[in-house]
Write a protein that holds these residues in place. Structure first.
Motif, PDB file in Angstrom:
ATOM      1  N   THR A 327       0.833  -1.209   0.000  1.00  0.00           N
ATOM      2  CA  THR A 327       0.000   0.000   0.000  1.00  0.00           C
ATOM      3  C   THR A 327       0.860   1.249   0.000  1.00  0.00           C
ATOM      4  O   THR A 327       0.591   2.208  -0.734  1.00  0.00           O
ATOM      5  CB  THR A 327      -0.921   0.003   1.234  1.00  0.00           C
ATOM      6  N   GLU A 343      -4.540   7.120  -2.823  1.00  0.00           N
ATOM      7  CA  GLU A 343      -4.819   6.460  -1.554  1.00  0.00           C
ATOM      8  C   GLU A 343      -6.267   6.610  -1.113  1.00  0.00           C
ATOM      9  O   GLU A 343      -6.761   5.835  -0.301  1.00  0.00           O
ATOM     10  CB  GLU A 343      -3.885   6.985  -0.459  1.00  0.00           C
ATOM     11  N   HIS A 346      -8.398   3.518  -1.565  1.00  0.00           N
ATOM     12  CA  HIS A 346      -7.971   2.287  -0.886  1.00  0.00           C
ATOM     13  C   HIS A 346      -9.160   1.515  -0.314  1.00  0.00           C
ATOM     14  O   HIS A 346      -9.181   0.282  -0.353  1.00  0.00           O
ATOM     15  CB  HIS A 346      -6.996   2.665   0.240  1.00  0.00           C
ATOM     16  N   TYR A 360      -7.629   1.159  -8.125  1.00  0.00           N
ATOM     17  CA  TYR A 360      -6.589   1.268  -7.095  1.00  0.00           C
ATOM     18  C   TYR A 360      -5.883  -0.071  -6.943  1.00  0.00           C
ATOM     19  O   TYR A 360      -4.639  -0.133  -6.904  1.00  0.00           O
ATOM     20  CB  TYR A 360      -7.201   1.683  -5.753  1.00  0.00           C
ATOM     21  N   GLY A 433     -10.679  -1.892   2.473  1.00  0.00           N
ATOM     22  CA  GLY A 433      -9.236  -1.788   2.665  1.00  0.00           C
ATOM     23  C   GLY A 433      -8.648  -2.749   3.663  1.00  0.00           C
ATOM     24  O   GLY A 433      -7.465  -2.657   3.991  1.00  0.00           O
TER      25      GLY A 433
END
Length: 772
Positions: A327, A343, A346, A360, A433
């Motif tokens: 990540t 981000e 996420h 993503y 996430g």
């Protein structure tokens, strides 16, 4: 019933028709002065909607009112949910556009934004929306997601001012705003600015004399070329890249053990000094291990993507932390290289930019195949300085292909690098996430709104790099050009350097940004050429003098009608002090060092294990290394550097804060390095065969980089004479005891201490650590 329901709409239509018919008369409150000939959705309308409308009529479905999205043309042109016969926007017809009628309504129950919101459109904003609708209410793809085209140079009135293409775009904006550029800065201030920007060091007395004495038309360009060839150039240029790459000397998290990534830092300095072009520079760092017949240097470059935090704590869930590492790499790629907030997708689709959660994790897949584990070992011996995959640098390596690595001893030297698994690790959308909440499986890919991934490219990091440097990619060149502009002018053309998306700031000079971006690509991503173009411009060379008129029109210097004036980076504050005093150790590269630091900081914030549990200060020449070599322990970063806004390197950072606090003044007054530098310079000057006034003038030139005025000299000399009379032997002894550098023998301590006080005062001048 039907008539009763329709009545408010009919009234609004009638009001709108009256307003529309009288618009040519420019009624009070709706001035059409200075409107652009063609109203742009991106640059004129969307900022208004974003500030005043999108909180209720934007992408956030949970807060959306009346089912209306004004940032989505499909919704904006559709029939209204509560009034099927009406539309928020009707192209060419503001008198039929409910969005327009509501913002000009005098009925507070109909007015938008509602009075209770405390938001209100200005007369100019209303006029812009009206003209935009008349011109067809054309929506545009977000400006940053459209590949740049090289615009023609604009026409300017003051045609004798520009020195290169940059100046035409800057001057055009100034003339639009009724501004005029400043005259060129005087040679002394210009040299200081240039030297700090290109090497991070103040000019020497020899450089000052040489530049002041060169009366040729090419004197400035010769100095630019000389500084670009100085090895310190690579060190200065590396600083912003170390921030972006989140370089540090510890792993982070609770134990925060030592790591040996500094050979990668040596490579970055080396790459800038040899002017490695940006496409190769980034490709080696993203995918050097995947290049055909990859060399050890190319493998070392991939340390870039292993600079993230790594845990060494027992009891953690390995997969959770492995996903965190991936990540981190993914988010750094988005922010640092693409200038977007990937981000945000996420855990869910991005609320503002056109990035889905699926996209993503498609991007995530490029970084998900590294042969690593979440936790490799507990904190301990040399084997844990780097984490697998890793490479060892031998003494033979530094004698050949890695001769830029400053390896000071014969101990094992290992660095964390990139290396993929033999098989492909599956990548899934992670629901909300969460590391183990696997959703649908995805394949490697890129956001379609930026540029669809070309099927000709391999679905690995090397293919991702090819996509990044595809000439059709709208972001790569713009983002790096903007970062460099920020380095030399103090503010990016796009102020939000890490966010070119919908919520980011608009470029102040969009045509200039596009011209530079295309020119950078046309010249094969040549960084030194781009740097030289910026510092050779008339825009860069302007005096920083600020008049009341310019302050009133442009307080933040957005339109660059004066030279940039701001404090230098934290590392350069230290460098300037050491260089001007003669203490600076100019050795390039090598392990990080531990200079003076207040006692007890590490010991009070540590697990008590490992090499970094106790702060063991270095000695000798290690105390006088450049600021960029100060050891960065993530959990307790160097305090002096932090006070001057240095990054703690936890995450990718493309723009540092610029603060002005009393703590900064206290550092300059009390830091052992500053006091020691004052003592050493005072000792050296007192050995010279010259008067006090000449010694003070020389110190001023070495530190402030200009000749002092008679008044400044008078004040400083008076202070010197006062200190010379009032200092007691005991006070002088105490002052001269600071720092480890040995005091010269056979010096008059009171004389040295008095001069030390004067030099310390000069170091405390705002101008000393300010680029102006």
């Amino acid at each position: 019933m039907v008539l009763k329901k329709s009545f408010p709409v009919l009234v609004l239509l009638w009001i709108g028709l009256v307003l529309f018919q009288s618009c040519d008369k420019a009624p009070a409150g709706r001035s059409a002065d200075k409107l652009p000939k063609e109203v742009s959705y991106n640059f004129d309308i969307r900022p208004i909607l974003s500030d005043k409308c999108l909180a209720c009529h934007g992408p956030d479905a949970n807060k959306r009112e009346a089912g209306l999205r004004l940032d989505d043309p499909k919704s904006a042109f559709s029939a209204l949910k509560d009034s099927p016969g009406a539309h928020a926007l009707v192209a060419g017809k503001p008198e039929l556009s409910q969005a327009y009628l509501r913002i000009v309504s005098e009925d507070t129950t109909q007015l938008m934004p509602p009075p209770a919101s405390n938001l209100k459109l200005t007369s100019r904003e209303i006029a812009l929306i009206e003209k935009w609708i008349k011109q067809g209410a054309k929506y545009e793809k977000h400006w940053a997601f459209v590949a740049p085209a090289k615009p023609a140079l604009p026409h300017v009135e003051k045609a004798d001012w520009p020195k290169n293409e940059i100046d035409f775009f800057v001057l055009q904006k100034q003339e639009e705003k009724g501004l005029a550029p400043n005259e060129e800065a005087d040679r002394e201030r210009l040299l200081k600015r240039l030297s700090l920007d290109l090497t991070g060091l103040p000019p020497t007395l020899q450089m000052m004399d040489e530049f002041m004495g060169d009366k040729s038309p090419s004197a400035y360009e010769k100095m630019v070329d000389k500084l670009l060839l100085n090895p310190a150039y690579g060190e200065k240029m590396a600083i912003h890249w170390l921030d972006l790459a989140r370089y540090a000397d510890s792993h982070g998290y609770q134990d925060d053990g030592y790591r040996t990534q500094w050979p990668w830092r040596d490579w970055v300095i080396h790459a800038f000094n040899k002017n490695m072009h940006y496409d190769d520079f980034v490709t080696w760092q993203l995918a050097g291990d995947l290049l055909p017949n990859a060399t050890k240097e190319q493998l070392l470059a991939t340390g870039f993507n292993r600079n993230h935090k790594i845990t060494e704590e027992g009891g953690v869930i390995p997969e959770e932390y492995r996903v965190m590492y991936v990540t981190d790499r993914n988010d750094m790629f988005g922010k640092g290289l693409l200038g977007v907030t990937m981000e945000c997708a996420h855990c869910h689709d991005h609320k503002y930019d056109p990035f889905s959660q699926k996209e993503y994790y498609q991007l995530f897949a490029f970084f998900n195949n590294v042969s690593e584990v979440g936790i490799e070992s507990v904190i301990g011996g040399p084997e844990t300085y780097a984490k697998r995959p890793l490479m060892e640098i031998s003494n033979d390596d530094v004698k050949s292909i890695l001769n830029f690595v400053n390896k000071p001893d014969t101990n094992r030297l290992i660095v964390s690098v990139m290396g993929d698994l033999d098989t492909t690790r599956k990548t899934y959308i992670l629901q909300r996430g969460v590391y183990d909440a696997h959703g649908d499986e995805v394949q490697a890919g890129t956001p379609a709104s930026i540029l669809p991934f070309d099927s000709r490219y391999p679905k690995n990091r090397l293919g991702l790099s090819k996509w990044l440097f595809d000439k059709r990619n709208p972001l790569t060149s713009r983002v790096y050009v903007n970062i460099l502009w920020q380095e030399f002018f103090g503010r990016g053309i796009v102020k939000t350097s890490g966010d070119f998306g919908m919520q980011g700031e608009l470029p102040t000079h969009p045509a200039l940004l596009d011209w530079l971006a295309v020119d950078f690509m046309e010249h094969d991503w040549d960084v030194k050429r781009l740097v030289k173009m910026m510092v050779m411009s008339a825009t860069y060379r302007q005096s920083a003098v600020l008049t009341k008129d310019k302050l009133a029109v442009d307080p933040e210097n957005v339109f660059l009608a004066r030279g940039a004036r701001y404090r230098v980076h934290a590392e350069l504050v230290r460098d300037l002090v050491l260089a001007s005093s003669g203490l600076l150790n100019k050795t390039i590269g090598g392990p990080s060092v531990k200079p003076y630091q207040p006692a007890g900081l590490w010991e009070g914030a540590t697990s008590g294990r490992g090499l970094l549990s106790v702060y063991n200060q270095d000695h000798g020449q290690s105390l006088y290394r450049r600021g960029m070599y100060t050891l960065i322990k993530r959990t307790v970063p160097p305090p002096t550097m932090g006070i001057f806004d240095a990054s703690n390197r936890d995450l990718c950072e493309v723009k540092r804060l610029k603060t002005n606090t009393p703590l900064q003044a206290l550092v300059m007054m009390n830091d052992p390095t500053v006091l020691e530098a004052s003592r050493v310079l005072a000792s050296r000057l007192t050995q010279e065969n010259s008067g006090a006034r000449q010694k003070i003038s020389k110190a001023f030139r070495m530190i402030v980089c200009r000749t002092p005025s008679d008044k400044e000299l008078e004040v400083l000399e008076t202070y010197y004479q006062k200190e010379l009379k009032t200092l007691s032997p005991q006070a002088a002894d105490k002052m001269l005891s600071v720092g480890e550098y040995p005091l010269m023998r056979n010096v008059d301590k009171r004389t040295v201490a008095a001069m030390m006080r004067v030099i310390s005062t000069i170091y405390n001048l705002e101008e000393t650590i300010t680029k102006s």
